[in-house]
Scaffold this active site. Structure first.
Site, mmCIF file in Angstrom:
data_model
loop_
_atom_site.group_PDB
_atom_site.id
_atom_site.type_symbol
_atom_site.label_atom_id
_atom_site.label_comp_id
_atom_site.label_asym_id
_atom_site.label_seq_id
_atom_site.Cartn_x
_atom_site.Cartn_y
_atom_site.Cartn_z
ATOM 1 N N ASP A 83 0.774 -1.150 0.002
ATOM 2 C CA ASP A 83 0.138 -0.080 -0.056
ATOM 3 C C ASP A 83 0.976 1.263 0.048
ATOM 4 O O ASP A 83 2.033 1.294 0.390
ATOM 5 C CB ASP A 83 -0.917 0.094 1.067
ATOM 6 C CG ASP A 83 -2.055 -1.159 1.287
ATOM 7 O OD1 ASP A 83 -2.187 -1.583 0.186
ATOM 8 O OD2 ASP A 83 -2.118 -1.682 2.194
ATOM 9 N N ALA A 84 0.326 2.472 -0.453
ATOM 10 C CA ALA A 84 0.938 3.668 -0.452
ATOM 11 C C ALA A 84 1.681 4.055 0.928
ATOM 12 O O ALA A 84 2.635 4.611 1.244
ATOM 13 C CB ALA A 84 0.326 4.707 -0.861
#
Length: 336
Positions: free
Chosen positions: A109-110
């Site tokens: 994920d970011a």
């Protein structure tokens, strides 16, 4: 011997098998001028294969040299090749390839940092990501909230999520203060936001998440944030053995590179130069200056030239004495 089209394209560095299958389903792949269908096979490598009209250089299984990179992903970077909003992606920092391309082994994920693997072999990436291989991924996670032994037992036994049962293979407490607690957890699947959703099911929030291990490949202090390092032949063959692929006999690393890996300072300098280059591109290659400062500086230069003639630019030792720290890299911070 014929091979499936998606297998040949994955081996040629056009993506993982899953990514190539999507290209075929969307009608973006052609073989000898005809739109390819899912399930098509290639009898030999003399066929002309194109993706979006661009001819692809096909690689046979004997000519392929498998390369693997370990990358220390910072928070905020996206695991995508192109972002329409122009945000940074993990592929921006990787070395360029003349043939093929880098395929990410899974995603982060970011807001998740840590170890991310890339390879030029799409078949290797596909097998490493497949749930049937049950390859361990270890994360360091910091949660906010009270955590009881019953909650930990629930996470190890299994919790029903939206996409089925999920569980941690292992949970180890690493300390904490107040409402913040740090754990090391192990999973064997790569479902979307699985670690965060498991902790959310127990009423606590993940405030920091970092992957520290993939199989037996660890994220070490030699790899600073934002840096990458190519794995040696023995490490590549370890990953290939895990997914029942034949071992490699060649590597792109030089003999010197295998004996002596890049130092931490060298990687830090490369990361810093990359950051500076991106910042310059963001500003359009020009540094923004206060117009009042620039005008006052111009007036001073003009006045000095009128009084003393043209001003010479210092060179050699004089330039170093004027600003001795200008060209020296900043020392990396280390914890004592």
């Amino acid at each position: 011997m014929s091979e499936k089209l998606q297998k040949v394209l994955a081996r040629s560095g056009q993506g993982s098998r899953r990514e190539v299958e999507l290209l075929i389903q969307n009608g973006r792949v052609s073989v000898d001028g005809k739109v390819a269908q899912l399930g098509d096979r290639l009898e030999d490598l003399s066929s002309v294969v194109r993706i979006d009209g661009h001819k692809i250089q096909l690689v046979s299984s004997s000519d392929e040299v498998c390369r693997v990179l370990a990358y220390n992903k910072p928070e905020g970077e996206l695991c995508t090749r192109h972002d329409p909003e122009g945000r940074r992606t993990v592929f921006d920092r990787l070395p360029r390839l003349t043939d093929g391309r880098w395929v990410s082994v899974g995603r982060l994920d970011a807001n998740t940092a840590g170890l991310l693997l890339f390879t030029t072999d799409g078949e290797l990436a596909n097998r490493l990501m497949h749930p049937s291989r049950s390859i361990e991924r270890e994360y360091m996670v910091r949660v906010f909230g009270e955590v009881s032994e019953e909650m930990v037992r629930n996470l190890v036994r299994g919790v029903e999520l939206e996409d089925g049962m999920a569980r941690f293979e292992d949970v180890v407490y690493a300390g904490g203060e107040g409402m913040n607690h740090t754990f090391y957890v192990v999973i064997t699947e790569g479902r979307n936001r699985e670690v965060r959703r498991l902790w959310d099911s127990q009423g606590v929030t993940v405030s920091r998440l970092k992957r520290v291990r993939y199989g037996d490949i660890f994220l070490t202090k030699d790899l600073p944030r934002g840096g990458w390092m190519e794995l040696e032949l023995k490490e590549v063959n370890y990953l290939r053995e895990k997914v029942e692929l034949p071992p490699e006999t060649e590597t792109h690393l030089t003999v010197e590179g295998q004996k002596r890996k890049r130092g931490v300072r060298q990687i830090r300098r490369a990361v810093r130069r990359h950051e500076e280059r991106l910042n310059d591109e963001t500003r359009g290659g020009r540094r923004r200056q206060d117009p009042r400062r620039s005008s006052s500086r111009t007036n001073k230069v003009e006045s000095s030239e009128s009084n003393n003639g043209p001003r010479r630019k210092p060179s050699g030792n004089a330039a170093n004495r004027r600003n001795p720290l200008k060209n020296k890299p900043a020392k990396p911070r280390t914890r004592k």
